[in-house]
Design a protein around this motif. Sequence first.
Motif, PDB file in Angstrom:
ATOM      1  N   TRP A   6     -16.384  -2.030  -1.813  1.00 28.98           N
ATOM      2  CA  TRP A   6     -14.971  -1.718  -2.199  1.00 28.98           C
ATOM      3  C   TRP A   6     -14.581  -0.570  -2.293  1.00 28.98           C
ATOM      4  O   TRP A   6     -13.240  -0.375  -2.347  1.00 28.98           O
ATOM      5  N   ASN A  44      -4.788   2.821  -6.066  1.00 25.04           N
ATOM      6  CA  ASN A  44      -3.476   2.191  -6.507  1.00 25.04           C
ATOM      7  C   ASN A  44      -3.861   0.848  -7.536  1.00 25.04           C
ATOM      8  O   ASN A  44      -3.306   0.779  -8.512  1.00 25.04           O
ATOM      9  N   GLU A  45      -4.873   0.326  -7.244  1.00 24.21           N
ATOM     10  CA  GLU A  45      -5.104  -0.867  -8.158  1.00 24.21           C
ATOM     11  C   GLU A  45      -5.804  -0.208  -9.467  1.00 24.21           C
ATOM     12  O   GLU A  45      -5.529  -0.853 -10.561  1.00 24.21           O
ATOM     13  N   ASN A  77     -11.974   1.884   0.769  1.00 24.57           N
ATOM     14  CA  ASN A  77     -10.398   2.270   0.911  1.00 24.57           C
ATOM     15  C   ASN A  77     -10.082   2.932  -0.380  1.00 24.57           C
ATOM     16  O   ASN A  77      -9.519   2.346  -1.473  1.00 24.57           O
ATOM     17  N   LYS A  78     -10.199   4.364  -0.530  1.00 26.07           N
ATOM     18  CA  LYS A  78     -10.007   5.327  -1.736  1.00 26.07           C
ATOM     19  C   LYS A  78      -8.471   4.936  -1.984  1.00 26.07           C
ATOM     20  O   LYS A  78      -8.366   4.768  -3.349  1.00 26.07           O
ATOM     21  N   ARG A  79      -7.565   5.040  -1.096  1.00 28.36           N
ATOM     22  CA  ARG A  79      -6.069   4.945  -1.682  1.00 28.36           C
ATOM     23  C   ARG A  79      -5.768   3.527  -2.255  1.00 28.36           C
ATOM     24  O   ARG A  79      -5.278   3.438  -3.293  1.00 28.36           O
ATOM     25  N   LYS A  80      -6.528   2.487  -1.577  1.00 30.26           N
ATOM     26  CA  LYS A  80      -6.290   1.035  -2.282  1.00 30.26           C
ATOM     27  C   LYS A  80      -6.848   0.972  -3.597  1.00 30.26           C
ATOM     28  O   LYS A  80      -6.461   0.460  -4.531  1.00 30.26           O
ATOM     29  N   VAL A  81      -8.128   1.605  -3.717  1.00 28.00           N
ATOM     30  CA  VAL A  81      -8.959   1.475  -5.101  1.00 28.00           C
ATOM     31  C   VAL A  81      -8.009   2.404  -6.131  1.00 28.00           C
ATOM     32  O   VAL A  81      -7.724   1.798  -7.214  1.00 28.00           O
TER      33      VAL A  81
END
Length: 307
Positions: free
Chosen positions: A291, A300-301, A294-298
């Motif tokens: 998981w 943001n979440e 994807n640093k950007r996704k992490v």
Amino acid sequence: MNYLSANEFYKKIFGHKVYKICLDAGCTCPNRDGTKDTRGCIFCSALGSGEFSADRNLCVTEQIKNAETLVSKKIKPHESDSADYIAYFQNFSNTYGDENELVKKYIEALENKDICGLAIATRPDCLKDSMLQKINELTQKEFLSGTKQKRKYFSIELGLQTSNEKTAEYIRRHFTNKEYSDTITRIKKINPEIHIVTHIIFGLPGETENDMLETVKFAVSSGTDGIKIQVLNVLDGTDLKREYENKKFDVLSMEEYFKIVKKALELIPHEIVIHRLTGDGAKKILIAPEWIKNKRKVMNELRAYLK
């Protein structure tokens, strides 16, 4: 939840966004050269956790030039005229070796007009008083920055990882908690303006949530100025990979990690800078957790979760 991010911290100092560029000083560490061990820390990659560092075969000036080219792709057009860089000597232990030769490399970076500061990653047991004195002397000097001569920003990053001594022995850290806290005291005594960052890993094998939070408390009580937190990465080519494949431990899920990060932030005073809440993950050699790829996704979440 509010916390002082590195981005906010740098803007307060420099007045605009700055970027870190990873450089290689050509160092090793006592856990690899036989002084304390030959295997390295159990989680550390062959590149000394420097997968994003420049080519060590190049001089520092060439490394900076190449790194700036890569980072420039991330810079927005309206930021291009004011973009500054912090030279980050990241992989292995960057105060371990011939002190005079290392200082020459620091100076080569500092003399670059695009470099606004220096960040040196090292181990508490690799920062002799003599080396600390040499770094302090550099903090007092003026170097060209943009079109002006001025003093530059200095940071020393210490890899603590955990305050649990049993875990520290398991991961082959080979220095004590006292060495860490004493090193912070020595840095602050010689120059309290040197910004100290402590690196912490959540999810080390066998550690409970309480162990992780106790590490945060210990770093805060020792006087660190900044904290980097990341989830444990299982990387190819490490002894940790074998432990993971033999099912000796599980990595944290994203939900578990977020929960502990939130509790950790509640323990950290607002004046302490949060330099990292998740790592990039060296995708080519990352085994787990998936998981984090994807640093950007992490991020943001994570931001949404903290709100």
